[in-house]
Design a protein around this motif. Structure first.
Motif, PDB file in Angstrom:
ATOM      1  N   TYR A 112      33.089 -27.988  48.543  1.00  0.00           N
ATOM      2  CA  TYR A 112      33.882 -27.196  47.615  1.00  0.00           C
ATOM      3  C   TYR A 112      35.283 -27.026  48.157  1.00  0.00           C
ATOM      4  O   TYR A 112      35.542 -27.242  49.352  1.00  0.00           O
ATOM      5  CB  TYR A 112      33.229 -25.846  47.285  1.00  0.00           C
ATOM      6  N   GLY A 115      25.571 -20.524  49.378  1.00  0.00           N
ATOM      7  CA  GLY A 115      26.242 -21.697  48.818  1.00  0.00           C
ATOM      8  C   GLY A 115      26.453 -22.765  49.872  1.00  0.00           C
ATOM      9  O   GLY A 115      26.201 -23.954  49.633  1.00  0.00           O
ATOM     10  N   LYS A 116      26.911 -22.335  51.041  1.00  0.00           N
ATOM     11  CA  LYS A 116      27.146 -23.307  52.117  1.00  0.00           C
ATOM     12  C   LYS A 116      25.830 -23.829  52.691  1.00  0.00           C
ATOM     13  O   LYS A 116      25.699 -25.008  53.027  1.00  0.00           O
ATOM     14  CB  LYS A 116      27.963 -22.658  53.235  1.00  0.00           C
ATOM     15  N   ALA A 117      24.838 -22.950  52.790  1.00  0.00           N
ATOM     16  CA  ALA A 117      23.588 -23.349  53.419  1.00  0.00           C
ATOM     17  C   ALA A 117      22.772 -24.278  52.525  1.00  0.00           C
ATOM     18  O   ALA A 117      22.062 -25.154  53.021  1.00  0.00           O
ATOM     19  CB  ALA A 117      22.760 -22.102  53.764  1.00  0.00           C
ATOM     20  N   ARG A 118      22.877 -24.087  51.197  1.00  0.00           N
ATOM     21  CA  ARG A 118      21.910 -24.760  50.327  1.00  0.00           C
ATOM     22  C   ARG A 118      22.496 -25.508  49.148  1.00  0.00           C
ATOM     23  O   ARG A 118      21.977 -26.561  48.773  1.00  0.00           O
ATOM     24  CB  ARG A 118      20.914 -23.724  49.785  1.00  0.00           C
ATOM     25  N   TRP A 119      23.502 -24.952  48.476  1.00  0.00           N
ATOM     26  CA  TRP A 119      23.802 -25.446  47.135  1.00  0.00           C
ATOM     27  C   TRP A 119      24.971 -26.417  47.067  1.00  0.00           C
ATOM     28  O   TRP A 119      24.989 -27.296  46.213  1.00  0.00           O
ATOM     29  CB  TRP A 119      24.087 -24.257  46.201  1.00  0.00           C
ATOM     30  N   TYR A 120      25.962 -26.214  47.901  1.00  0.00           N
ATOM     31  CA  TYR A 120      27.181 -26.998  47.722  1.00  0.00           C
ATOM     32  C   TYR A 120      27.278 -28.123  48.740  1.00  0.00           C
ATOM     33  O   TYR A 120      27.184 -27.897  49.947  1.00  0.00           O
ATOM     34  CB  TYR A 120      28.414 -26.097  47.840  1.00  0.00           C
ATOM     35  N   ASP A 121      27.502 -29.327  48.232  1.00  0.00           N
ATOM     36  CA  ASP A 121      27.808 -30.437  49.129  1.00  0.00           C
ATOM     37  C   ASP A 121      29.246 -30.317  49.615  1.00  0.00           C
ATOM     38  O   ASP A 121      29.562 -30.645  50.754  1.00  0.00           O
ATOM     39  CB  ASP A 121      27.627 -31.780  48.407  1.00  0.00           C
TER      40      ASP A 121
END
Lengths: 112, 112
Positions: free
Chosen positions: A96, A88-94
């Motif tokens: 959170y 999530g941190k590496a790719r998906w979330y700008d």
């Protein structure tokens, strides 16, 4: 993720809520949707899990309900969940935000 | 309501969250959207209001953040809000749940 069509049913307070809000940024071919569905199913199997409400429109909001803080801490450490957190941190979330909150009162309404 | 494109920015805990989840059932011509927008703008003017996150997809989720329980109680009693609550039960909502929770911890991530 398919839209939810019913609300979580939770016991009388007190219990805990984890309020997860996010802005995601997903490219075609990403395994985001399948990972999110898998993590949700896995959460539902954890000790202390009470339910979840989620909606994704503009921003993502997932509110999961838990019996106590120990259950939340154990879920955070779950190995498969930890891998997803990393992705999530590496790719998906700008961005959170995660808020851990103690539900003190609750009331509702259902049309009869 | 337009989709939100940013997350609420809140101070360090402790503070309070009101987690409102609902399933609405709106007919064409209902004043739901304009009432919801008006109530949101009115909430933002109240003492103790800290921010809001909302998403509506399948179910509605609105999480509003407040400095303390007294602010939440005062907002619940606000006259214009009370009228909207009544309309919500009479016309718009099949079911809703309101949870008042004390945010104890929070942490986040923003891509650098």
């Amino acid at each position: 993720m398919l839209p939810m069509t019913d609300l979580a049913r939770t016991p009388e307070p007190p219990y805990y809520a984890v309020i997860f809000t996010a802005i995601h940024n997903v490219s075609p071919g990403d395994r985001y949707a399948e990972t999110a569905a898998r993590i949700l199913a896995l959460a539902a199997e954890q000790p202390g899990f009470l339910g979840v409400d989620m909606a994704n429109e503009g921003i993502d909001i997932t509110v999961s309900y838990w019996a106590d803080e120990a259950s939340i801490a154990a879920w955070k450490r779950n190995a498969e969940h930890a891998v997803a957190q990393h992705e999530g941190k590496a790719r998906w979330y700008d961005t959170y935000e995660i808020r851990i909150a103690r539900v003190e009162r609750a009331y509702g309404f259902t049309r009869s």
